[in-house]
Design an enzyme around this catalytic site. Structure first.
Site, short mmCIF file in Angstrom:
data_model
loop_
_atom_site.label_atom_id
_atom_site.label_comp_id
_atom_site.label_asym_id
_atom_site.label_seq_id
_atom_site.Cartn_x
_atom_site.Cartn_y
_atom_site.Cartn_z
N GLU A 136 73.40 61.22 30.88
CA GLU A 136 73.98 60.15 30.09
C GLU A 136 74.89 59.89 30.13
O GLU A 136 75.71 60.17 29.61
CB GLU A 136 72.80 59.53 28.77
CG GLU A 136 72.71 58.16 29.20
CD GLU A 136 72.03 57.86 27.64
OE1 GLU A 136 72.10 58.73 26.69
OE2 GLU A 136 71.05 56.57 27.35
N GLY A 270 77.42 62.91 19.79
CA GLY A 270 77.17 63.87 18.99
C GLY A 270 75.49 64.35 19.66
O GLY A 270 75.80 65.45 18.51
N ALA A 271 75.03 63.54 20.03
CA ALA A 271 73.25 64.46 20.99
C ALA A 271 73.50 63.93 21.63
O ALA A 271 72.85 62.26 21.97
CB ALA A 271 72.21 64.54 19.48
N MET A 272 71.95 64.21 22.53
CA MET A 272 71.71 63.37 23.59
C MET A 272 69.85 64.76 23.77
O MET A 272 69.79 65.39 23.62
CB MET A 272 72.52 64.38 24.93
CG MET A 272 71.97 63.58 25.80
SD MET A 272 72.47 61.85 26.19
CE MET A 272 69.98 62.05 27.48
N GLU A 273 69.23 62.76 23.76
CA GLU A 273 67.33 63.40 23.75
C GLU A 273 66.86 63.78 24.72
O GLU A 273 65.32 63.19 25.10
CB GLU A 273 67.50 62.21 23.06
CG GLU A 273 67.24 60.52 23.99
CD GLU A 273 69.04 59.84 24.15
OE1 GLU A 273 69.48 59.92 23.79
OE2 GLU A 273 68.63 58.98 24.92
N HIS A 306 66.81 60.83 15.03
CA HIS A 306 66.92 59.82 15.66
C HIS A 306 66.97 60.36 17.03
O HIS A 306 66.14 59.91 17.69
CB HIS A 306 68.90 59.41 15.90
CG HIS A 306 69.47 58.43 17.16
ND1 HIS A 306 70.02 57.48 16.41
CD2 HIS A 306 69.66 58.60 18.19
CE1 HIS A 306 70.02 57.27 17.49
NE2 HIS A 306 69.78 57.88 18.49
N GLU A 307 66.74 61.57 17.82
CA GLU A 307 67.10 62.26 18.69
C GLU A 307 65.58 62.37 19.03
O GLU A 307 64.95 62.46 20.27
CB GLU A 307 67.19 63.24 19.46
CG GLU A 307 68.72 63.35 19.03
CD GLU A 307 69.81 62.27 19.86
OE1 GLU A 307 68.90 62.01 21.02
OE2 GLU A 307 71.10 61.71 19.43
N HIS A 310 63.58 59.46 20.15
CA HIS A 310 63.84 58.99 21.62
C HIS A 310 62.51 59.50 22.62
O HIS A 310 62.11 59.14 23.49
CB HIS A 310 65.08 59.66 21.59
CG HIS A 310 65.81 58.87 21.17
ND1 HIS A 310 66.87 56.72 22.04
CD2 HIS A 310 67.40 58.51 21.38
CE1 HIS A 310 67.52 56.57 21.96
NE2 HIS A 310 68.21 57.41 21.88
ZN LIG Z 1 70.01 57.45 20.83
#
Ligand SMILES: [Zn+2]
Length: 857
Positions: A136, A270-273, A306-307, A310
């Site tokens: 992304e 931070g992170a990726m879904e 959060h992830e 998603h």
């Molecule tokens: Zn997000």
């Protein structure tokens, strides 16, 4: 035909992919990969060429087949600037289903995007490599040729060929593994759901996984480099809770077959879904719960929730184009808060969200803000969408809507939306339609002003002279002064008035310029934006403000937070005298809420950056006056039955007292405390330790610097590493800060962190001049080495270069070097600097006189 600018970046829809069979062979030693993509495409009209996305790939062959026919070979043209590959075939390709086979090679890059390499050293000092992906927004095209737009959803069947002994993870569970007889094996994963390219993931390396935790039929695991599995418990706990919570909330089962949470040593965001293979930077996933502060734990809980949110919102239902990214991110942020609030009600997550809401208001009060939903034409603009307006403003207005419609009605609407659009794409209007169907009322009428227009209102509240209240609205702008832009919003206003026997509440939709509200009896005080969910500021008339200030300790914490936050914003905008704001802060010396203190402390730090160096001692005296009572009440020792938030408050206030407040007693005690900690780590509460480290940096010299640098390098947890790393930016001696700056480019500090360390140096009155000079001399090297998103955020720090001279220099620097940070990002940073310099010019004299009366040491 002239194409519009937007069309230039969109792929033609004459050929559409439905399925990718990918085989990738990463070579971790050579940092390269070999790949084959067999893409099933639907040809819609007769064509002679096929265009898709590719970047930094060498494509060696392109062949089309149909039902086992003889392959038709195409010529290959790569356009690196447009990030496209064009295949031209010698004959016309008839409509119908075809298979496009592409063979290609690429490099595992060091820029933390596409298919990239991350390196780490083990305990013995040996270097290891991991190959990971971050696709992304538009970097899947660096991993394999593809239709790299979110609306081109397809099924992905992935095979990874890896050396024996290496783990391989992708979006779905492993179907089978075949030894190839050459020291490698082919790992075949199950097919994914129909999804967008940016959600595909591959991770290969010497990784180990925890035992799975079962959430219904779904196994949930944490992956990390060897030796860190014991730091995974907390993430598994919040992960399992959230996954279950979302299945219930959304009313739909988890859309994948497993969930892996992977900690990657080098990670830009931070992170990726990625569906089923969610990647994180280590400090957003791994933690020793017993040795972590509340703030550190909260961050992990937030990011994990959060992830997972998603997986439905974003992965199952995806925005049709990047202008709808807010829908993805705002919703995931909103749901993250819902889940964490349900998991740990004592964290009061909706109250603490006030800090994030206020951060979005800071950007949205600028002339250079943008609407939440904003035109995105190219990848560069797209990256600029991952900002406070998308996440925090977006989540704030969704919360406002949820409170307005009622939580059950809102959830019904969300369920309708997901059910209608699953495995497909949707637009903002689709969400409004679903919510409207659930609520039996038109949503766009309320929401369009918040989503499609920039900025937000300030509601002015004044007594109308006849026992009632007059409310009026206009756009709030830091540089707007008293001017009215004419823009209006539909504002769900909630008022609360204190009367003889308790409170009276009034709800109204303020949709014109002004409204009058009758008050039932003579109100003692009135709070507008009761409950604090509204995305607007309040400017009280003098009489109302005076009463409310007297009653400050009787209103809710989030309302006190808003009172301070709004008042300081009014001062920054020249609508309230800065000294009146500082007087107001004297009402909060017994404050117990951590967020209220966050608003207060950050405003004092802002003032510190604005005033001349000779007044800093006086400001420190003011800081000590405001904090002293609470600091002495909190003490240094944890008391039984204290909440986690209260322990964190102790850490926060000690830190400010010992740094900005320069309190000698606190500094001396911090030294003693750290001396004890060296021998006995259990002697210090995890919330106080970060404060002690920050204080020792502020007062420390050569010895402390050397020790912290060692501790940074030999840290046992990601949190420990971060504390000592940022402490290296908190020293005051120029020579030591110079060494920290060197480390940002010589590889001692990872490129995922370096830009943020520089930003933190810019925010320090001791570091900002040095950091600015360093940037001027090294920005080109930084642009090459740092991940693009973090490189951009580094410049956020320029707003702290508060002087007319610096401002001129900064403007000249960006103009001369033609640095474009995407979207309106640079304009926003420059305007924030303008706001600060204007504040300085306007308030210098009054602040000088006011602070001189504060007794300096
Ligand atoms: Zn997000």
């Amino acid at each position: 035909m002239v194409l519009s600018a937007a069309m230039d970046y969109r792929l033609p829809a004459t050929v559409v992919p439905t399925r990718y069979d990918l085989r990738l062979e990463p070579d971790l030693v050579a940092a390269t990969f070999v790949g084959e993509a067999v893409i099933t495409v639907e040809v819609e009209t007769t064509v002679t060429e096929i265009v898709c996305n590719a970047a930094e790939l060498a494509i060696h062959s392109a062949a089309l087949t149909r039902d086992g026919s003889v392959p038709i070979h195409g010529s290959i043209t790569l356009d690196e600037a447009a990030e496209r590959a064009r295949f031209v075939f010698p004959a016309a390709i008839a409509p119908g289903e075809w298979k496009l086979t592409l063979r290609f090679t690429g490099t595992l890059n060091d820029r933390l995007h596409g298919f990239y390499r991350s390196t780490y050293k083990d305990a013995a000092g040996a270097a290891h490599t991991i190959a990971a992906t971050q696709f992304e927004a538009t970097d899947a095209r660096r991993g394999f040729p593809c239709w790299d737009e979110p609306a081109f959803k397809a099924v992905f069947g992935v095979t990874l060929v890896v050396a024996d002994g290496l783990a391989a993870v992708s979006n779905c569970a492993i179907l089978r593994e075949e030894p190839l007889g050459d020291g490698r094996r082919a790992v075949r994963f199950a097919d994914t759901i129909r999804m967008s390219t940016y959600l595909v993931a591959f991770v290969v390396g010497e990784l180990e996984a925890t035992e799975p935790v079962m959430v219904g039929p779904t196994p949930l695991r944490v992956w990390c480099v060897p030796g860190k599995k014991h730091l995974a418990r907390f993430a598994l706990d919040v992960g399992a809770y959230s996954l279950d919570f979302f299945e219930r909330y959304y009313g739909l089962p988890y859309p994948g077959d497993k969930v892996d949470l992977l900690a990657i040593p080098d990670f830009a965001a931070g992170a990726m879904e990625n569906l089923g293979a969610i990647t994180f930077r280590e400090n957003a996933l791994l933690v020793n719960e017993a040795a972590a502060s509340h703030a550190e734990l909260e961050r992990i809980a937030d990011v994990v929730a959060h992830e997972l949110a998603h997986m439905w919102f974003g992965d199952l239902v995806t925005m049709a184009w990047w202008n709808g990214i807010w829908l993805n991110e705002a919703f995931a942020t909103f749901m993250e808060l819902m889940a964490v609030d349900a998991w740990k009600p004592e964290w009061k997550r909706w109250t603490t969200f006030g800090v994030s809401r206020a951060a979005a208001m800071q950007v949205d009060g600028l002339e250079a803000t943008r609407p939440i939903e904003y035109e995105v034409r190219n990848p560069h603009d797209c990256r600029a969408m991952f900002d406070l307006l998308t996440y925090e403003k977006g989540a704030s207005v969704l919360r406002m809507l949820e409170q307005h419609l009622g939580p059950e009605v809102f959830r019904e609407g969300v369920r309708l939306y997901l059910e209608r659009h699953r495995y497909a794409n949707a637009e903002t209007t689709d969400l409004w339609r679903a919510l409207g169907d659930a609520a039996h009322q038109p949503i766009p009428a309320i929401m369009d002003g918040w989503i499609f227009k920039p900025g937000y209102p300030v509601v002015m509240a004044d007594l109308d002279g006849g026992g009632g209240l007059k409310l009026s609205q206009r756009r709030f702008q830091y540089l707007g002064g008293e001017t009215d832009s004419g823009q209006r919003w539909r504002i769900p206003v909630v008022l609360r008035a204190a009367v003889k026997r308790g409170y009276v509440e009034r709800r109204l939709l303020l949709d014109g310029e002004a409204a009058s509200v009758e008050l039932p009896a003579k109100a003692d005080w009135i709070v507008v934006n009761s409950g604090g969910h509204g995305f607007y500021r309040v400017r009280y008339g003098p009489a109302l403000l005076k009463k409310l200030a007297h009653a400050a300790m009787k209103i809710a914490p989030v309302e006190r937070f808003n009172l301070l936050s709004d008042s300081f914003a009014l001062a920054q905008a020249g609508l309230m005298a800065a000294v009146d704001y500082l007087d107001l802060t004297a009402r909060f010396t017994t404050e117990s809420d951590r967020n209220v203190w966050t608003a207060l402390n950050s405003s004092l730090a802002y003032v510190n950056r604005v005033i001349p160096a000779e007044l800093r001692g006086n400001l420190a005296a003011l800081v000590r006056h405001r904090l002293a009572e609470k600091v002495s009440l909190l003490g240094w020792e944890v008391q039984e039955e204290e909440t986690e938030l209260y322990r964190q408050l102790r850490g926060d206030l000690l830190r400010v007292m010992g740094t900005l407040g320069d309190d000698e007693d606190v500094q001396a005690r911090a030294r003693e405390a750290f001396a004890r900690y060296r021998d006995d780590e259990s002697s210090l509460d995890a919330n106080v330790l970060p404060a002690v480290i920050a204080i020792l940096a502020a007062v420390g010299g050569e010895a402390e610097y050397a020790e912290f640098r060692d501790r940074f390098k030999s840290a046992r947890t990601p949190q420990e590493e971060q504390r000592y790393l940022y402490a290296l930016a908190g020293f005051r001696q120029a020579e030591l800060l110079g060494r920290t700056l060197e480390m940002t480019l010589n590889g001692e500090i990872r490129s995922q962190d370096a830009p943020y360390v520089i930003r933190s140096l810019l925010a320090s009155v001791y570091g900002r001049g040095l950091a600015w000079e360093f940037i001027k001399g090294n920005w080109q090297a930084m642009a090459r080495q740092y991940p693009e998103s973090a490189y951009t955020r580094m410049y956020e720090g320029i707003a702290a270069l508060v002087s007319a001279e610096w401002e001129r220099e900064v403007r000249a620097f960006f103009a001369e070097n033609k640095i474009d940070l995407g979207g309106k990002t640079l304009q926003q940073y420059l305007e924030q600097l303008r706001v600060a310099v204007a504040f300085q010019e306007r308030e210098a004299e009054a602040l000088g006189a006011f602070l001189s009366r504060q007794k300096s040491r």
